[in-house]
Write an enzyme that holds these catalytic residues in place. Structure first.
Site, PDB file in Angstrom:
ATOM      1  N   HIS A 201       4.465   5.167 -10.191  1.00 31.21           N
ATOM      2  CA  HIS A 201       5.372   5.978  -9.024  1.00 31.21           C
ATOM      3  C   HIS A 201       4.880   6.056  -7.663  1.00 31.21           C
ATOM      4  O   HIS A 201       5.892   5.930  -6.871  1.00 31.21           O
ATOM      5  CB  HIS A 201       5.762   7.435  -9.924  1.00 31.21           C
ATOM      6  CG  HIS A 201       6.498   8.239  -8.944  1.00 31.21           C
ATOM      7  ND1 HIS A 201       7.979   8.205  -8.858  1.00 31.21           N
ATOM      8  CD2 HIS A 201       6.333   9.057  -7.986  1.00 31.21           C
ATOM      9  CE1 HIS A 201       8.318   9.235  -8.065  1.00 31.21           C
ATOM     10  NE2 HIS A 201       7.507   9.560  -7.487  1.00 31.21           N
ATOM     11  N   GLU A 202       3.709   6.681  -7.451  1.00 32.09           N
ATOM     12  CA  GLU A 202       3.066   6.847  -6.049  1.00 32.09           C
ATOM     13  C   GLU A 202       3.169   5.432  -5.586  1.00 32.09           C
ATOM     14  O   GLU A 202       3.334   5.510  -4.046  1.00 32.09           O
ATOM     15  CB  GLU A 202       2.018   7.804  -6.250  1.00 32.09           C
ATOM     16  CG  GLU A 202       2.008   8.922  -6.816  1.00 32.09           C
ATOM     17  CD  GLU A 202       3.107   9.907  -6.236  1.00 32.09           C
ATOM     18  OE1 GLU A 202       3.159   9.471  -4.773  1.00 32.09           O
ATOM     19  OE2 GLU A 202       3.517  10.834  -6.649  1.00 32.09           O
ATOM     20  N   HIS A 205       6.272   4.216  -4.037  1.00 33.80           N
ATOM     21  CA  HIS A 205       6.678   4.898  -2.885  1.00 33.80           C
ATOM     22  C   HIS A 205       6.034   3.910  -1.590  1.00 33.80           C
ATOM     23  O   HIS A 205       6.829   3.660  -0.740  1.00 33.80           O
ATOM     24  CB  HIS A 205       6.117   6.302  -2.701  1.00 33.80           C
ATOM     25  CG  HIS A 205       6.992   7.253  -3.283  1.00 33.80           C
ATOM     26  ND1 HIS A 205       8.262   7.455  -2.955  1.00 33.80           N
ATOM     27  CD2 HIS A 205       6.719   8.217  -4.381  1.00 33.80           C
ATOM     28  CE1 HIS A 205       8.959   8.486  -3.563  1.00 33.80           C
ATOM     29  NE2 HIS A 205       7.875   8.973  -4.462  1.00 33.80           N
ATOM     30  N   GLU A 266      12.959   9.358  -4.807  1.00 34.30           N
ATOM     31  CA  GLU A 266      12.151   9.624  -5.922  1.00 34.30           C
ATOM     32  C   GLU A 266      12.722   9.022  -7.165  1.00 34.30           C
ATOM     33  O   GLU A 266      11.750   8.449  -7.891  1.00 34.30           O
ATOM     34  CB  GLU A 266      12.275  11.177  -6.063  1.00 34.30           C
ATOM     35  CG  GLU A 266      11.680  12.176  -4.950  1.00 34.30           C
ATOM     36  CD  GLU A 266      10.177  11.615  -4.832  1.00 34.30           C
ATOM     37  OE1 GLU A 266       9.568  11.462  -5.851  1.00 34.30           O
ATOM     38  OE2 GLU A 266       9.466  11.797  -3.636  1.00 34.30           O
TER      39      GLU A 266
END
Length: 320
Positions: A201-202, A205, A266
């Site tokens: 997920h990070e 980004h 997100e």
């Protein structure tokens, strides 16, 4: 990013001339708002000081030239619309259209400055490369990047690992590929699969360039808000009412644009991060378990459950 993300701040450049473009706008933003307030207040005072007959003459002139005024306002609107559509780019991987005002090179410079700031802040808390926890994170990030190297944006970044001895449940990846993981997060996850999807997920980004995108949108909205801010201070009869109007405007922008957009980013990082994890043969069902655990932990701790529209992140329930 994870819910307990600490607020990030930026270094100021030692020389204004050396400041990257995004940093320059961050520095001058308060001055822009102050100028809008002073301008609006000056217009109000000028109008109040006009004799009644001159006010009527001004109103009559405005009525006579209403089409010219309308044309001028419309032209300004067209300029903003053209600026918006000429600065749209396609998001990597997802193909979503997004506004991107700042150049990537400028934002990389800003990211490097932010990285230096974090390194200075955490210099005494960094785990050595020989630490088992560091090696776990290194293996997970390496496996994720290797499994997704067919994606140009993943292959282009040089992933640098930092594990910080901090109790916070947190991890983040800077736009240049510097990975920061807190030991509190390592304690919170149940297994390697949960850690993998969180880091996926990070990483998403960074790969999707969300930091530059969000800064671009904020800059665009802030510029538009200067017009409304000037109008508020010009129209409101007293400073106290203008302050209230300014507060209402800021909250409307926050809850109608900023927070929904943050939730969109997100959710996109969740989706792409799970794709990264799946390609690395991670059990993506671990993500649902993790968010359920987070929701349960907050319930046990008695934390109030806020509506999703008040948050910058999707609810745990919707992410599970």
């Amino acid at each position: 990013m994870t819910e307990e993300m600490i607020n990030r701040s930026f270094h100021t450049s030692p020389s204004l001339l050396a400041a990257p473009v995004p940093l320059f706008w961050i520095i001058v933003k308060p001055a822009q708002k102050l100028f809008a307030i002073i301008l609006g207040r000056s217009i109000r005072k000028w109008w109040k000081a006009l004799p009644p007959n001159k006010r009527e003459l001004f109103k009559e002139s405005a009525r006579k030239n209403k089409w010219k005024i309308l044309l001028g306002v419309s032209s300004l609107g067209v300029v903003f619309v053209m600026f918006y559509f000429t600065h749209l780019e396609e998001t990597p991987i997802t193909g979503r259209a997004r506004l991107l005002v700042f150049g990537k090179e400028h934002f990389r410079e800003l990211s490097q400055m932010e990285y230096d700031m974090w390194m200075e802040q955490f210099k005494d808390q960094m785990l050595p490369e020989t630490d088992a926890r560091y090696q776990v994170v290194e293996r997970v990030v390496g496996h994720l990047s290797e499994s997704n190297k067919d994606i140009p944006q993943v292959a282009a970044l040089q992933w640098v690992i930092h594990v910080v001895d901090e109790p916070g449940v947190n991890a983040f990846v800077l736009p240049n590929g510097q990975v920061f993981v807190f030991t509190g997060l390592l304690d919170a996850v149940s297994d390697i699969h949960q850690l993998s999807f969180i880091l996926g997920h990070e990483i998403a980004h960074a790969v999707l360039e969300h930091a530059a995108e969000k800064a671009s949108l904020v800059h665009f909205l802030d510029f538009l808000s200067l017009i409304f801010l000037t109008m508020i201070w010009a129209i409101c009869p007293r400073d106290s009412l203008a302050v209230v109007g300014q507060w209402i405007q800021s909250k409307l922008q926050e809850y109608m644009f900023d927070r929904p957009y943050s939730r969109t980013l997100e959710a996109e990082a969740d989706k792409v991060g799970l794709q990264f994890a799946a390609k690395a043969c991670v059990d993506v069902r671990a993500s649902s378990v993790f968010w359920q655990q987070m929701e349960l932990a907050e319930t046990i701790q008695g934390q109030p459950k806020l509506p999703e529209w008040l948050s910058t992140h999707p609810s745990h329930e919707n992410r599970a």
